[in-house]
Design a protein around this motif. Sequence first.
Motif, short mmCIF file in Angstrom:
data_model
loop_
_atom_site.label_atom_id
_atom_site.label_comp_id
_atom_site.label_asym_id
_atom_site.label_seq_id
_atom_site.Cartn_x
_atom_site.Cartn_y
_atom_site.Cartn_z
N GLY A 100 0.80 -1.22 0.00
CA GLY A 100 0.00 0.00 0.00
C GLY A 100 0.83 1.26 0.00
N GLY A 101 2.17 1.11 -0.15
CA GLY A 101 3.03 2.27 -0.24
C GLY A 101 2.80 3.01 -1.55
N ARG A 102 2.99 4.32 -1.54
CA ARG A 102 2.70 5.12 -2.72
C ARG A 102 3.90 5.34 -3.63
NH1 ARG A 102 -2.09 8.07 -2.31
NH2 ARG A 102 -3.49 6.97 -0.90
N GLY A 103 5.13 5.12 -3.10
CA GLY A 103 6.28 5.40 -3.95
C GLY A 103 7.56 4.79 -3.41
N LEU A 104 8.52 4.65 -4.32
CA LEU A 104 9.85 4.14 -3.98
C LEU A 104 10.85 4.80 -4.91
CD1 LEU A 104 11.78 1.98 -2.63
CD2 LEU A 104 11.24 0.53 -4.60
N LEU A 105 11.90 5.38 -4.33
CA LEU A 105 12.95 6.02 -5.11
C LEU A 105 14.31 5.62 -4.55
CD1 LEU A 105 11.47 9.64 -5.46
CD2 LEU A 105 11.67 7.93 -7.28
N GLY A 106 15.33 5.67 -5.40
CA GLY A 106 16.68 5.38 -4.96
C GLY A 106 17.22 6.50 -4.07
N GLU A 122 13.50 15.63 -8.30
CA GLU A 122 12.62 14.48 -8.51
C GLU A 122 12.01 14.01 -7.20
OE1 GLU A 122 12.32 10.19 -10.80
OE2 GLU A 122 14.30 11.08 -10.50
N LEU A 123 12.78 14.08 -6.11
CA LEU A 123 12.24 13.71 -4.81
C LEU A 123 11.06 14.61 -4.45
CD1 LEU A 123 12.29 12.15 -2.13
CD2 LEU A 123 14.00 13.78 -1.31
N CYS A 124 11.21 15.90 -4.66
CA CYS A 124 10.12 16.85 -4.37
C CYS A 124 8.91 16.58 -5.26
CB CYS A 124 10.61 18.28 -4.55
SG CYS A 124 11.84 18.79 -3.33
N TYR A 125 9.17 16.25 -6.52
CA TYR A 125 8.06 15.91 -7.42
C TYR A 125 7.32 14.68 -6.91
CZ TYR A 125 5.57 14.48 -11.64
OH TYR A 125 4.59 14.10 -12.53
N GLY A 126 8.09 13.67 -6.47
CA GLY A 126 7.47 12.46 -5.93
C GLY A 126 6.65 12.75 -4.69
N ILE A 127 7.16 13.59 -3.80
CA ILE A 127 6.43 13.97 -2.59
C ILE A 127 5.11 14.63 -2.96
CG2 ILE A 127 6.44 15.56 -0.62
CD1 ILE A 127 9.48 14.99 -0.38
N ARG A 128 5.15 15.54 -3.92
CA ARG A 128 3.93 16.25 -4.33
C ARG A 128 2.92 15.29 -4.97
NH1 ARG A 128 8.11 20.07 -6.53
NH2 ARG A 128 8.40 21.64 -4.89
N GLN A 129 3.41 14.38 -5.81
CA GLN A 129 2.52 13.41 -6.44
C GLN A 129 1.82 12.55 -5.39
OE1 GLN A 129 2.01 14.58 -9.60
NE2 GLN A 129 2.15 12.48 -10.36
N ASN A 188 -0.78 14.35 -3.43
CA ASN A 188 -2.00 14.58 -4.21
C ASN A 188 -2.75 13.29 -4.54
OD1 ASN A 188 -1.75 17.40 -4.35
ND2 ASN A 188 -0.31 17.26 -6.06
N GLY A 189 -2.30 12.17 -3.97
CA GLY A 189 -3.05 10.93 -4.11
C GLY A 189 -2.58 10.00 -5.21
N TYR A 190 -1.44 10.30 -5.82
CA TYR A 190 -0.91 9.46 -6.89
C TYR A 190 0.24 8.59 -6.39
CZ TYR A 190 -3.46 12.88 -9.71
OH TYR A 190 -4.43 13.68 -10.24
N GLU A 191 0.68 7.67 -7.24
CA GLU A 191 1.87 6.89 -6.97
C GLU A 191 3.06 7.53 -7.70
OE1 GLU A 191 0.70 2.25 -6.55
OE2 GLU A 191 0.57 3.05 -8.58
N TYR A 192 4.27 7.25 -7.20
CA TYR A 192 5.45 7.68 -7.94
C TYR A 192 6.62 6.76 -7.61
CZ TYR A 192 8.87 10.48 -10.34
OH TYR A 192 9.83 10.90 -11.21
#
Length: 239
Positions: free
Chosen positions: A115-121, A128-135, A138-142
């Motif tokens: 149920g996690g929304r995202g995973l980044l290296g 890109e980290l900030c973009y992922g946080i915003r996504q 806002n209810g999206y996955e990244y």
Amino acid sequence: MIFSFIFESYLRFGDMENRIRIILADDHELFRTGLINLLNDIEDILIIDQASDGAELVKKYELHHPNVVVTDISMPILSGFEAFKQIRKFDDHAKFLFLSMFESGEYVHYTRKLGGRGLLGKNVRINELCYGIRQIHNGYEYFGMEWTRDKLEKLNEQYKNLADGVMGPDLFLTVKEKQILYLISEGYTSSEIAERMNLSKRTIDAHRHNLMKKVNATTPAQLVAFAIKFNSLSASPYS
């Protein structure tokens, strides 16, 4: 410590209501502090607290209920995954972005299954980290630019097809081996697994060696990949 975060951010950005409230968790203080310093320069993001292990993260989350948690997977006491599972018991809307040295399909699938929304290296660029946080806020996955919707759907299909093979009748694992695989998939080292299971590191290393033979893994990385795959398709041995 938390009051210094909030006060500094308030002085610089004023009203906090429109900021994305973040808790950052990582057991490496140098990495954690550096990331906090970078995120403090982002106008729409507010670091409200930090944690150095999974158990502390659970307590801080219950205290603050942030908009998004950015956390390492491999941490002492509780991994990032385990902390997420505990938090979801009292807040099933919790939004987590995991950071890891591993960005393989196995980890992406396991993160989504939990149920996690995202995973980044952990080497991700700050933009890109900030973009992922915003996504995620806002209810999206990244999961990074390369993980398109089509690619994520293909990953789901791949794991459906793998289920019979991974869980096949020829693979016999003891309860202890399943527990070790589970902890490997959660990001724990052999020393940390030994401590949690009250065994010696030498014993855990021997189990890992035997597991590599059983699952035809030729490298530790392949064993990690198998552990993620296995645990994404089976129930937790601790449940």
